[in-house]
Design a protein around this motif. Sequence first.
Motif, mmCIF file in Angstrom:
data_model
loop_
_atom_site.group_PDB
_atom_site.id
_atom_site.type_symbol
_atom_site.label_atom_id
_atom_site.label_comp_id
_atom_site.label_asym_id
_atom_site.label_seq_id
_atom_site.Cartn_x
_atom_site.Cartn_y
_atom_site.Cartn_z
ATOM 1 N N ALA A 190 14.926 18.079 -10.206
ATOM 2 C CA ALA A 190 13.880 18.387 -9.167
ATOM 3 C C ALA A 190 13.178 17.018 -8.800
ATOM 4 O O ALA A 190 12.884 16.741 -7.503
ATOM 5 C CB ALA A 190 13.041 19.547 -9.117
ATOM 6 N N LEU A 191 12.575 16.220 -9.567
ATOM 7 C CA LEU A 191 11.957 15.052 -9.281
ATOM 8 C C LEU A 191 12.841 13.955 -8.719
ATOM 9 O O LEU A 191 12.762 13.274 -7.933
ATOM 10 C CB LEU A 191 11.213 14.599 -10.886
ATOM 11 C CG LEU A 191 9.957 15.404 -11.174
ATOM 12 C CD1 LEU A 191 9.728 15.093 -12.418
ATOM 13 C CD2 LEU A 191 8.769 15.302 -9.933
ATOM 14 N N VAL A 192 14.199 14.034 -9.494
ATOM 15 C CA VAL A 192 15.091 12.918 -9.132
ATOM 16 C C VAL A 192 15.721 13.225 -7.752
ATOM 17 O O VAL A 192 15.337 12.252 -6.997
ATOM 18 C CB VAL A 192 16.243 12.910 -10.174
ATOM 19 C CG1 VAL A 192 17.404 12.123 -9.374
ATOM 20 C CG2 VAL A 192 16.002 12.645 -11.362
ATOM 21 N N LEU A 193 15.573 14.671 -7.109
ATOM 22 C CA LEU A 193 16.150 14.923 -5.755
ATOM 23 C C LEU A 193 14.865 14.578 -4.978
ATOM 24 O O LEU A 193 15.292 13.959 -3.680
ATOM 25 C CB LEU A 193 16.669 16.430 -5.736
ATOM 26 C CG LEU A 193 17.734 16.711 -6.335
ATOM 27 C CD1 LEU A 193 17.994 18.349 -6.190
ATOM 28 C CD2 LEU A 193 18.942 15.849 -5.578
ATOM 29 N N LEU A 194 13.687 14.912 -5.381
ATOM 30 C CA LEU A 194 12.377 14.697 -4.329
ATOM 31 C C LEU A 194 12.042 13.374 -4.266
ATOM 32 O O LEU A 194 12.134 12.612 -2.938
ATOM 33 C CB LEU A 194 11.409 15.179 -4.851
ATOM 34 C CG LEU A 194 10.089 15.211 -4.441
ATOM 35 C CD1 LEU A 194 9.874 15.751 -2.744
ATOM 36 C CD2 LEU A 194 8.767 15.479 -5.033
ATOM 37 N N VAL A 202 11.455 8.487 -1.551
ATOM 38 C CA VAL A 202 11.183 6.953 -1.446
ATOM 39 C C VAL A 202 11.893 6.302 -0.441
ATOM 40 O O VAL A 202 11.092 5.519 0.346
ATOM 41 C CB VAL A 202 11.254 6.453 -2.747
ATOM 42 C CG1 VAL A 202 11.104 4.970 -2.973
ATOM 43 C CG2 VAL A 202 10.110 7.186 -3.695
ATOM 44 N N PRO A 203 12.973 6.214 -0.533
ATOM 45 C CA PRO A 203 13.996 5.446 0.674
ATOM 46 C C PRO A 203 13.316 5.769 2.099
ATOM 47 O O PRO A 203 13.473 5.030 2.826
ATOM 48 C CB PRO A 203 15.230 5.639 0.214
ATOM 49 C CG PRO A 203 15.411 6.400 -1.110
ATOM 50 C CD PRO A 203 14.170 7.048 -1.121
ATOM 51 N N THR A 204 13.326 7.043 2.179
ATOM 52 C CA THR A 204 12.969 7.454 3.624
ATOM 53 C C THR A 204 11.552 6.945 4.044
ATOM 54 O O THR A 204 11.507 6.395 5.261
ATOM 55 C CB THR A 204 12.967 9.048 3.767
ATOM 56 O OG1 THR A 204 14.154 9.509 3.346
ATOM 57 C CG2 THR A 204 12.629 9.412 5.154
ATOM 58 N N GLY A 246 0.898 6.902 -6.620
ATOM 59 C CA GLY A 246 -0.090 7.800 -6.901
ATOM 60 C C GLY A 246 0.013 9.469 -6.724
ATOM 61 O O GLY A 246 -0.278 10.153 -7.506
ATOM 62 N N ALA A 247 0.890 9.519 -5.575
ATOM 63 C CA ALA A 247 1.415 10.703 -5.217
ATOM 64 C C ALA A 247 2.413 11.440 -6.479
ATOM 65 O O ALA A 247 2.501 12.523 -6.818
ATOM 66 C CB ALA A 247 2.353 10.762 -3.940
ATOM 67 N N ALA A 248 3.286 10.238 -6.857
ATOM 68 C CA ALA A 248 4.037 10.929 -8.106
ATOM 69 C C ALA A 248 3.282 11.157 -9.152
ATOM 70 O O ALA A 248 3.620 12.157 -10.135
ATOM 71 C CB ALA A 248 5.008 9.795 -8.477
ATOM 72 N N PRO A 266 0.713 -1.181 -0.012
ATOM 73 C CA PRO A 266 -0.059 -0.083 0.013
ATOM 74 C C PRO A 266 0.732 1.237 0.037
ATOM 75 O O PRO A 266 0.428 2.199 -0.549
ATOM 76 C CB PRO A 266 -0.842 0.061 1.366
ATOM 77 C CG PRO A 266 -0.665 -1.196 1.848
ATOM 78 C CD PRO A 266 0.582 -2.073 1.319
ATOM 79 N N VAL A 267 1.986 1.407 0.726
ATOM 80 C CA VAL A 267 2.790 2.482 0.678
ATOM 81 C C VAL A 267 3.404 2.709 -0.780
ATOM 82 O O VAL A 267 3.525 3.885 -1.290
ATOM 83 C CB VAL A 267 3.947 1.976 1.811
ATOM 84 C CG1 VAL A 267 5.049 3.185 1.511
ATOM 85 C CG2 VAL A 267 3.584 1.976 3.147
#
Length: 92
Positions: free
Chosen positions: A57-61, A66-68, A42-44, A35-36
Amino acid sequence: MWAAPAQFAEACTACGQAFAAHEATGRSLYPALLPVIVLLIGAALWLDDHVALPVWALVLLWGALVPTVVVGVLRLVKVLILAARIARETEQ
């Protein structure tokens, strides 16, 4: 309690409680992560539709987010499973 970001230490440094024997690994974590992952996708997609960010900016975000989020969820689920297993073990 933690030897790595999402891996238990062998035992508690304060009381000596063994954690490694109770660690949840493999397929038992899929129901928590699926689910995560769906929410992150979905958020992306929502972000891509509503905000036109440059690729860097997308790569940094997403490279940081995602790993966090995944490690945070793994830690939470593993602690909950550990607590349930230890509680069950002490009842017996």
